[in-house]
Structure formats: C-alpha cells, structure tokens
Motif scaffolding. Sequence first.
Motif, short mmCIF file in Angstrom:
data_model
loop_
_atom_site.label_atom_id
_atom_site.label_comp_id
_atom_site.label_asym_id
_atom_site.label_seq_id
_atom_site.Cartn_x
_atom_site.Cartn_y
_atom_site.Cartn_z
N THR A 10 0.86 -1.18 0.00
CA THR A 10 0.00 0.00 0.00
C THR A 10 0.90 1.23 0.00
O THR A 10 2.12 1.14 0.21
N ARG A 26 2.12 10.27 -2.98
CA ARG A 26 0.83 10.46 -3.64
C ARG A 26 0.96 11.48 -4.77
O ARG A 26 0.40 11.30 -5.86
N ARG A 39 -4.92 -1.59 -8.07
CA ARG A 39 -5.78 -1.03 -7.04
C ARG A 39 -6.34 -2.16 -6.19
O ARG A 39 -6.60 -3.28 -6.68
N TYR A 44 -7.75 1.48 -3.24
CA TYR A 44 -6.49 2.07 -2.81
C TYR A 44 -5.35 1.66 -3.76
O TYR A 44 -5.34 0.56 -4.31
N ARG A 45 -4.39 2.57 -3.91
CA ARG A 45 -3.25 2.31 -4.79
C ARG A 45 -2.37 1.20 -4.21
O ARG A 45 -2.14 1.15 -3.00
#
Length: 302
Positions: A10, A26, A39, A44-45
């Motif tokens: 993450t 980010r 994702r 979430y990335r």
Amino acid sequence: MDDERPDVLTIGRLAHRTGLPVRTLRFWSDEGAVPPVGRSAGGYRLYDAESVARVELVRTLRELGLGLDDVCRVLSGRTTVAGVADAHVAALDAQIRSLKVSRAVLSTVAKRGSTVEETALMNRLARLSAAERKQIIDEFKEEVFGDLDDPRLLDRMRAFSIELPDDPTPEQVDAWIELAELVRDLGFRARLRTWMELNTPIPGQGRPPGASVWWARQIVQTVAEVRKGGVAPEGPAAAEVLSELFGDADRAAVLRSLEAGIEAGAEHYRRLVARVRGQISSPDATEELEWLAQALRAADQT
C-alpha cells in the motif's frame, strides 16, 4: 489485486519502505512518476518491489535538481538521464555565475557601506553583457589614449583587452565593479590623459625621462630596498639613489610625470586591471613612488 500479499505494498507501506512521506508519494503518483501497479478492492493504490526501486530513482533525480516533468520524461523513455543532465549542467552553470555576481556585489556593498543608489549602480555594472562592458572600456581607451602621437603605444592599447572571463571569480567581479566606476569618472580620465601626455614621446625626440618610472619595475624594487633599509627621502643617501636611477636625466620632467601618475591613481588602475584579468599583480608600489617624489622634491631644493 490482493493487498494482503507480501509482495504488494500500500502507499503507507511504500512510504515506510522508502522513508518518504505519503503525501510526497501520492503527488509523484498523481504526476505519473510512480504510478501504482494496481488497485485494491477498496480502490487504494498498490505498489510492488519495482515501485520501490522507481521511488529511489525519482528521489535521486529530484535531489540532483531535475523537475518532476523531466523525471517523468526520463522514466517514460522520451529522453535520457544524460540528455537532461547536460541541460541541467548548463542551467546550473548560469545560476552559479549569477550567484557569483550577486555575492561579489553584496561583498562590495558590505565593505563600502554603500547606499541603496550605489548598490543599484554596482549591480547594473556587474550584470552588463560582455558587449556592454567592452563598450565602456573602448570609450575610455579612445578618450585617454586615442590621439596620442605614439603608434606603438596605440597598437598596444588597442590590443590590450580588459575583459571578465565567462566564469569570473567573485574577486574579478568585485574588481570589475570598481574599475568600471573608475573609468567612467571624467576626472580620472582627464588626470590619466595628462599623465599619458607627459609620458608620450615628442616626434623626433626620445622617450620622456619620467616614463621609465612607471614602466621599469626595477626602479620600484630599488626604492623598496632603500626604504626597507630606513633611507629617508630627504637625506644624502636618497640623493645617491636618484643619481643611480636617473643619472643626468631631466629630474624636473621625471617629477612632473611621477606626480601626475600619483595624482591620477595610475598604480591603482594598473592593479585593478590585473585583478579583472585574473593576473597576479606585482605589489602595490604607491608608497615607493611617493618616496621617490619626495626625494626628487628634496633634491630640487638643495
């Protein structure tokens, strides 16, 4: 993609691995420098081990001063690190030159305790283009040396360049500021012109006797030695020195040339020119020349 797999990171875990703030990662991700590899189910990335290496490369390029646009161009293959580095070297060189000029101006301001007006003038003089600096010097040369009846001297003056190099030291910039102020002074030009006229040969005659004082450094060296030995300019020992230096030359003419050069500040001008050109100048001979002038005056009164 499963964000619980150990090989998937993450953005928080990527920040922990790389030591960078999440907000930085980010931002880099939004700009395309470190895109996520996928994702999570929650949107979430997610990143992987290659992302860690990519972050390190981006950090390195950013620390070297590359903008994020250039970083993205390098990483996408649209350019090379070498190509971007070459452009940045040129930009840094220009910035360094500008900083050197700023440092020299501020150093001069600090030494002189300059006013706001004087500071603005010095800054303008320091930042003149090479062509503008040359114009100032050429105008000065033309007024002081232009129509002297000595072809050899004129040829030397025209060939003698007084230029700042492309990458001047702060000392050279400082000297240029002072020299530019000096040669633009009409009073200095007039005094130097008077001195030059006294040193210029008259057609059909030999070199004026006073000219040798300024161009022969052995005279200065001789005077320096006798001054170091404590010889007073008014005493008999000084008279012997004058006889050794000038023999039966017209000492009144020597004195006139000497006084004109001292009044003009010719020695200061000589040293400034040497500093601008980055040359090692011979020591300041002002005190020796003033001693010589005192000795000539004393001899004239005996």
